[in-house]
Design an enzyme around this catalytic site. Sequence first.
Site, PDB file in Angstrom:
ATOM      1  N   ASP A   1      47.295 -22.717 -17.612  1.00  0.00           N
ATOM      2  CA  ASP A   1      47.921 -22.315 -18.862  1.00  0.00           C
ATOM      3  C   ASP A   1      47.740 -20.836 -19.160  1.00  0.00           C
ATOM      4  O   ASP A   1      48.052 -20.388 -20.255  1.00  0.00           O
ATOM      5  CB  ASP A   1      47.337 -23.141 -20.020  1.00  0.00           C
ATOM      6  CG  ASP A   1      47.584 -24.619 -19.825  1.00  0.00           C
ATOM      7  OD1 ASP A   1      48.644 -24.960 -19.280  1.00  0.00           O
ATOM      8  OD2 ASP A   1      46.724 -25.422 -20.220  1.00  0.00           O
TER       9      ASP A   1
ATOM     10  N   CYS B   1       3.020   1.727   3.031  1.00  0.00           N
ATOM     11  CA  CYS B   1       4.274   0.981   3.059  1.00  0.00           C
ATOM     12  C   CYS B   1       5.337   1.730   2.273  1.00  0.00           C
ATOM     13  O   CYS B   1       6.471   1.890   2.734  1.00  0.00           O
ATOM     14  CB  CYS B   1       4.107  -0.391   2.418  1.00  0.00           C
ATOM     15  SG  CYS B   1       2.800  -1.361   3.132  1.00  0.00           S
TER      16      CYS B   1
ATOM     17  N   ASP C   1      43.645 -25.166 -20.387  1.00  0.00           N
ATOM     18  CA  ASP C   1      42.640 -24.723 -19.428  1.00  0.00           C
ATOM     19  C   ASP C   1      42.989 -23.303 -18.998  1.00  0.00           C
ATOM     20  O   ASP C   1      44.116 -22.846 -19.142  1.00  0.00           O
ATOM     21  CB  ASP C   1      42.532 -25.682 -18.242  1.00  0.00           C
ATOM     22  CG  ASP C   1      43.726 -25.606 -17.322  1.00  0.00           C
ATOM     23  OD1 ASP C   1      43.939 -24.546 -16.728  1.00  0.00           O
ATOM     24  OD2 ASP C   1      44.454 -26.615 -17.224  1.00  0.00           O
TER      25      ASP C   1
ATOM     26  N   CYS D   1       0.834  -1.191   0.000  1.00  0.00           N
ATOM     27  CA  CYS D   1       0.000   0.000   0.000  1.00  0.00           C
ATOM     28  C   CYS D   1       0.873   1.247   0.000  1.00  0.00           C
ATOM     29  O   CYS D   1       2.078   1.177   0.171  1.00  0.00           O
ATOM     30  CB  CYS D   1      -0.889   0.022   1.231  1.00  0.00           C
ATOM     31  SG  CYS D   1       0.078   0.142   2.740  1.00  0.00           S
TER      32      CYS D   1
ATOM     33  N   ASP E   1      47.701 -28.111 -25.075  1.00  0.00           N
ATOM     34  CA  ASP E   1      48.214 -28.683 -23.841  1.00  0.00           C
ATOM     35  C   ASP E   1      47.651 -30.100 -23.797  1.00  0.00           C
ATOM     36  O   ASP E   1      46.555 -30.337 -24.298  1.00  0.00           O
ATOM     37  CB  ASP E   1      47.711 -27.852 -22.654  1.00  0.00           C
ATOM     38  CG  ASP E   1      48.144 -28.457 -21.349  1.00  0.00           C
ATOM     39  OD1 ASP E   1      49.331 -28.787 -21.238  1.00  0.00           O
ATOM     40  OD2 ASP E   1      47.295 -28.609 -20.457  1.00  0.00           O
TER      41      ASP E   1
END
Lengths: 737, 131
Positions: free
Chosen positions: A625, A6, A621, A3, A419
């Site tokens: 790496d 609030c 990764d 409301c 890799d």
Amino acid sequence: MTCAACSSRVQRTLERAEGVSSANVNLMTGGATVEYDPGVTSPERLVETIRGTGYGAELPPAEESTESLLDAQDAARAAELRELRGRLALSGITTVLVTAVAMSRIGPSDVGRYAMLLLTLPVVGWAGRHFYTRAWTAFRHHAADMNTLIAVGTGAAFLYSTAVTLFDDWFAARGIQPFEYYEPVVWIITLVLLGNLLEARAKSQTSGAIRRLIGLRPATARVVRDGREEEVQLAALRLGDEVVVRPGERIPADGVVVDGSSHVDESMLTGEPIPVPKGAGDRVIGATFNRNGAFRFRAEAVGTATVLSRIIRLVQQAQGSRAPIQRLADRISAVFVPVVLSIAVVTFVVWFDAGPAPAYLHALVSAVTVLIIACPCAMGLAVPTAVMVATGRGAELGVLIKGGEPLERSEALDTVVFDKTGTITEGRPAVQAVELAADGPIGDDGELLALAAAVERLSEHPLAEAIVAEADRRGVAERPVSGFESRTGKGVVGVVGERRVALGNLALMRELGIDAGPLAARADAAAAAGWTPMYVAVGDVPAGLIAVADPVKPTSAAAVARLARLGLDTIMLTGDNPRTAESVARSVGIAHVVAEVAPDRKLDEIGRLQDQGRVVAMVGDGLNDAPALARADVGIAIGTGTDVAVEAGAVTLMRGDPLGVVTAIELARRAMRVIKQNLFWAFIYNVIGIPVAAGVLYPALGLRLTPAMAAAAMAVSSVSVISNSLRLRRFTPGGRS
Amino acid sequence: MTTAQIAVTVLGVATIGWINWYFFAAGRVAVAATSDGAGPQRVRIEVKGGYDPEVIRVRAGLPVRLEFHRDETNPCTEEVVLPAFGIRTFLPAHQTTTVSFTPAEGRYEFACGMGMVHGTILAEKDDHGAP
């Protein structure tokens, strides 16, 4: 907040908070706008303040703005299309009428002339009005764009025609035959509007991928709070919430399954076509699709921290980047319109001074044709549209290409360095064999494994994990270890019970003065099979061998073969011993191997290849790496399961499949080909079109373009560039490259 | 050559000179960003057929907020791109859209989505010893 009372209470709370200068709470939207001093308070503190009063509060997720911007863009596009359609309808009908009047007229007739003027007025004054107003605002900023060219071109023709219509006696008295030019004006405006309409429609499709990614997120999540399931808005989902996912639903956030099991379709983010089984302890990614089972997971990343949000951000950034190839086009675009205006003036002067009679008329028409045929848009659109569509399409395939520059460099690659661990192989080593030395101190392979596992439990090496996992699998009891010592690059030593146990490679045995001779032949055989043999010595005596192998990914060989077909050399880098490395490389078809490379030497290897003049991609990764990825011309970070370091590398593969490397390179090549076609077309179009429009072919061939032909050519040229870029939406990996 | 031809030729040359002066040389004034010391440096840029101001001076190494207020529906300016910062954003018409970044010392271009309308950011080192 239900409301007005609030909302005003929340507002007062905010206004009273330290550091806040103004606050505005909107009951309808449930949103608050706060002006605050960042030195005193923060949005997070304000959220806590509101929660302290018993109301809920969340910070708006960053993508909400992305989403609302996209919505605004859609709305603007829709409005633009609506407006263009209306303008085009009027202009199109008028063009037919004006053409009919012009053709039906025999000899100069005042009625026909005035009729055409009246018909043309609404086209110039309404349908094409924006060309003039936009050209004017740009002019005031010392800027010139496409509108300038259309406005000057059609404006000159229209003003001249109007003058001829209204003051025909004045012209006739000065020996100038009054000949009006309404027809080209309406034709140009109609055709340019048509071009704009097609262009606007095509352009809205270039950002389709981002829209689809955002659309993957469900609007709500089903959260367990206080033992009850409740449906909350996605923005209200908090870290640590337990979320229930039912069959056929999208997962609302990233997290870890705590209960239940299912198969999850992750294809939209990773490109992985087969649904992935998930059970307790497995990670799930937000926006992926739950297939058959129900489960609960704990949210570990919500809002902007989720993988999806990070992908969206990266794709947006990629689409905002400029490819180096665009620099020339940019430089030309920046000076294009003033240069074309100058060429039009030169055209007018040359026709006026040297052209056939009526010279002024030919001069005017040729100058207008030059202005109309020039198309700066095609040049401006050539690269960005292709980059947008290509990076968007990549994201749909689980390949994140982070901008125009990586795209351009990926095309030039001639060498791909992989890799080994986690890239070519699964990265999950497993024990393949446990062998005892003849007449050794240990008589049982379970005992050998138990001793090895006892020492390896303290090691963090991936091979150690394999041995511990195997011991656990066989149910071998754990034993205490003292005096543990790890010798980098060689192995580990520890004391189990009363005995010293050493586990490692030949170098370790030599260092400890142990003669591993009797086991060497078997170690060689294991290495030849692609396994990594580890010697186990108990006391000073060799006791046996444990061979560990990291299985090769099922698609590694196919990826290497396809890279070879694309003309790329492949090289494998590994810290492993040469024999194992050779064996793995052979099994996937890689000819060149650089073995026993310490992690910190990988980037030196990349540098060495670059010194040979190679353009090198490094695939690895994103964590170990990272330096090598950064050193390479294109760093390709490969995802491992659902732990995706999406920010790593110039290209990120969402899935651990090495075929993604092929997809990235194929896509880059396709995109660059489209870009080059676009640029070539945009350049050549203007380079040929403008002189022909100016009349360079007239003296020799008597060939000239009409302004309407120029308008049609221009409309086609920018639409064709966008359509060419949109072809990238249909890119499929492994297709014609 | 007739008088008219001479007149048209002279006028033509003058027009070309003027076009190149007007579009390339005239009207570029750099505007410095404002900052209240605590927050980011802020500049409001009017987007209407071009960027006003077109050249912006900021202090290097400190956050910058560009507030683009696009007061037109001309699609030419609907996107702004700052390639050096990976930013391509849509500017809704008649609204202000904020773009934030922190520049190192240097000269940065920004432009519309098609690279026709341009602006420049000059990120300069602070000579006055302020933080």
